[in-house]
Structure formats: C-alpha cells, structure tokens
Design a protein around this motif. Structure first.
Motif, PDB file in Angstrom:
ATOM      1  N   LYS A 108       0.837  -1.210   0.000  1.00  8.30           N
ATOM      2  CA  LYS A 108       0.000   0.000   0.000  1.00  8.30           C
ATOM      3  C   LYS A 108       0.869   1.257   0.000  1.00  8.30           C
ATOM      4  CE  LYS A 108      -3.120   2.466   3.048  1.00  8.30           C
ATOM      5  NZ  LYS A 108      -3.574   2.520   4.430  1.00  8.30           N
ATOM      6  N   ALA A 111       2.666   1.655  -3.369  1.00  5.62           N
ATOM      7  CA  ALA A 111       1.740   2.181  -4.374  1.00  5.62           C
ATOM      8  C   ALA A 111       1.538   3.685  -4.187  1.00  5.62           C
ATOM      9  CB  ALA A 111       0.406   1.443  -4.303  1.00  5.62           C
ATOM     10  N   ARG A 114       4.676   5.543  -5.296  1.00  5.51           N
ATOM     11  CA  ARG A 114       4.708   5.551  -6.762  1.00  5.51           C
ATOM     12  C   ARG A 114       3.732   6.608  -7.308  1.00  5.51           C
ATOM     13  NH1 ARG A 114       3.939   0.265  -7.878  1.00  5.51           N
ATOM     14  NH2 ARG A 114       6.156  -0.080  -7.974  1.00  5.51           N
ATOM     15  N   GLU A 115       2.550   6.673  -6.721  1.00  4.18           N
ATOM     16  CA  GLU A 115       1.528   7.646  -7.155  1.00  4.18           C
ATOM     17  C   GLU A 115       2.045   9.086  -6.988  1.00  4.18           C
ATOM     18  OE1 GLU A 115      -2.635   9.212  -5.255  1.00  4.18           O
ATOM     19  OE2 GLU A 115      -2.340   7.046  -5.302  1.00  4.18           O
TER      20      GLU A 115
END
Length: 121
Positions: A108, A111, A114-115
């Motif tokens: 989580k 991610a 990365r976002e």
C-alpha cells in the motif's frame, strides 16, 4: 540569502537545528512511512557503494573496514575540508539496515509513493 524552511533528511542538519524536519509534520503512521520510505531512505543511500549478492563475508568486512578507515583518515578529511566538501558517511551496517527496511515496505505504501513520485503520462 537562502532561508531553509524544512528539512527532508532523516537526521537534522547540525548547522540548521531550528529548521523543522518534514517528518515532524506527519499526522499519521502512514504519512511517516511515506516520508521515511519515499524521501529519507533514498536520500540516505544516494551515494551508496554496493556489492553483488553472495559476496563473501570476509571480503565485505575488508571493504567496509577500508571505507570506514578512509572516512576517519586525517589527510582525507583535510582534503575534504580544503575542497569544501561535507563528509557525513553512513556505515555499511547502516546502509544495509536502510535497504532491508525498504524491502519490508508494505504494498500500500509502495503504491502511494509511486503515485506521488512517478508522473502520470
């Protein structure tokens, strides 16, 4: 004149102790993970030296000891000062700990990092 308003290193810089660190503003545990894994860890090991997996432990120790000896060598430090270069090395064990912690970052958080860091096309 430059006025620092926030630090993004895991350890505050000694020359600007009154400038707050970004992680001090994290309101949740998730936010602290994002700052630590997305900013602190990568910047701490930005110039790390690495060896391939399976390097014999005795060779690793010889290289780590040589590096640590160099980082405390009087002539080396004098040259760095003369060149106006800051020396703030991490030990091999510290770098190893940072890398191991990065590999334990949950999906989580990866991610979310990365976002935030990878631009969308």
């Amino acid at each position: 004149m430059v006025k620092a308003i926030i630090q993004v290193n895991s350890k505050k810089a000694a020359d600007i102790p009154d400038v707050p660190n970004a992680i001090d503003f994290a309101k949740t545990a998730d936010a602290r993970v994002l700052i630590d894994s997305g900013i602190h860890a990568p910047s701490a090991i930005l110039r790390a030296y690495a060896l391939p997996p399976g390097t014999p432990k005795n060779r690793l120790e010889v290289l780590r000891n040589a590096f640590n000896t160099t980082m405390t060598d009087g002539e080396f430090l004098a040259e760095m000062k003369k060149s106006k270069l800051e020396i703030n090395p991490l030990s091999g064990a510290e770098v190893d700990g940072i890398v191991r912690k990065l590999f334990q970052t949950d999906g989580k958080s990866v991610a979310k990092i990365r976002e935030v860091l990878v631009p969308k096309n």
